[in-house]
Design a protein around this motif. Sequence first.
Motif, PDB file in Angstrom:
ATOM      1  N   ASP A  76       0.815  -1.210   0.000  1.00 54.96           N
ATOM      2  CA  ASP A  76       0.000   0.000   0.000  1.00 54.96           C
ATOM      3  C   ASP A  76       0.847   1.258   0.000  1.00 54.96           C
ATOM      4  N   TRP A 131      -2.149  -2.053  -6.485  1.00 57.26           N
ATOM      5  CA  TRP A 131      -2.419  -2.844  -7.688  1.00 57.26           C
ATOM      6  C   TRP A 131      -1.276  -2.724  -8.694  1.00 57.26           C
ATOM      7  N   ARG A 179      -6.228  -7.571   6.976  1.00 58.97           N
ATOM      8  CA  ARG A 179      -6.799  -7.759   5.644  1.00 58.97           C
ATOM      9  C   ARG A 179      -5.797  -8.465   4.750  1.00 58.97           C
ATOM     10  N   SER A 193      -5.131  -9.503   0.675  1.00 61.37           N
ATOM     11  CA  SER A 193      -5.506  -9.182  -0.703  1.00 61.37           C
ATOM     12  C   SER A 193      -4.797 -10.156  -1.625  1.00 61.37           C
ATOM     13  N   LEU A 213      -9.172  -8.775  -8.204  1.00 59.65           N
ATOM     14  CA  LEU A 213      -8.615  -8.522  -6.867  1.00 59.65           C
ATOM     15  C   LEU A 213      -9.590  -9.056  -5.829  1.00 59.65           C
ATOM     16  N   VAL A 226     -10.338  -9.609  -1.766  1.00 55.40           N
ATOM     17  CA  VAL A 226      -9.986  -9.011  -0.472  1.00 55.40           C
ATOM     18  C   VAL A 226     -10.884  -9.620   0.602  1.00 55.40           C
ATOM     19  N   GLY A 242     -13.267 -12.304  -6.596  1.00 50.66           N
ATOM     20  CA  GLY A 242     -13.090 -10.889  -6.349  1.00 50.66           C
ATOM     21  C   GLY A 242     -13.649 -10.022  -7.457  1.00 50.66           C
TER      22      GLY A 242
END
Length: 361
Positions: A69, A76, A102, A104, A113, A115, A154
Amino acid sequence: MSVLEAVARQRVVVLALVLGLWSPAWAAEPWRAVARVATSEDRSLLERVRGQSSDLPVILEAEAGPSMDASPGGAWREAERLASRKDARAVLWFTRDAAQLRVSVAAPRTGHLFVRSARVEGAPETLTWSVGAEALALAVRSALRAVDAGEPLGDVVAPPPPPPVVAAPPDLPAAADPGVEAPVTPVDGAFFQVGVHAALDGYHSWGQQGLSVGAGWAGRVLRLRAQVLAALPVHLRDAYADIRLTQGSALAWADVPFVKTGTWEGTVGLGAGVAGFWRRTEARAPDVEPTPSRLLAAFVVGPAVRVAWRVGPALALEAALSGEVLLGRPRLGYAAEGGFVLREDGASVRPRLGVGMVIFP
């Protein structure tokens, strides 16, 4: 245990082995998934995922690095780069937000994606932590199993990348249009020149320096130009007089190219013209009578070599080295007792270096 029970148990074991060997997990080709691990907790979670996914034909590889992140382009984009670099079908990472953890799972090849979040408290490997970690590991197993089956879970966050396109061989360049000027190739036409110059003239130890301006026409095999050189005045002092000498010249040149390489061009040529000398004398001794100021002229002829670098369609940088032969140059001195005492004779051959810009309007 009876003989019948032993035979039946052996048959069950053999059947289980046969089914296991022919199951998709054994038959499928192994593929790669990469997990970004940034903390010790991430490594512990990855071990739980490995345990839950051990029956899948996936090679789960750890990639140590900063949090996904925190990537400048977003998680992504970082997943896409990581999958491309590792040739992986899936990329997974963990994100801690207080008590919530979390996971991913990205499938860049299809743009999906997946999650999932769970409440994971306590230190790794404690009872409370293990409960939430196992739930996340099971979620990752489901995501990896879907990727293996070709139906990722996802949301679609990006369109799948297009298949590579094999570029066709470039066509041969078409013949140049005679009416279109090449951007860096010299062409016929008028030009202007401005620059600076320096020469060893024999009158002053530093020689002369000044400005040069000119104009001309550039053809395919001939370059014609008219040039005016102006030099800064110099003082020639001794115990008897102070002579202020100013020089200038007007020349005409004809040059022909002798080498052309890309944007570089070399020319050699011959020039001729007139050099002017303006002399003004002031006496520094009472018994010296200065000669009145006067303008003298001399004939100039000599060769030159020029090198030009075409920067663009309208500009070139040029350096020139020339040798000027003067006929009729002035000799500076004193009249004493009916004779002439020479002070400065000047040089009959003057080497000159010039640099400047050539502008093609």
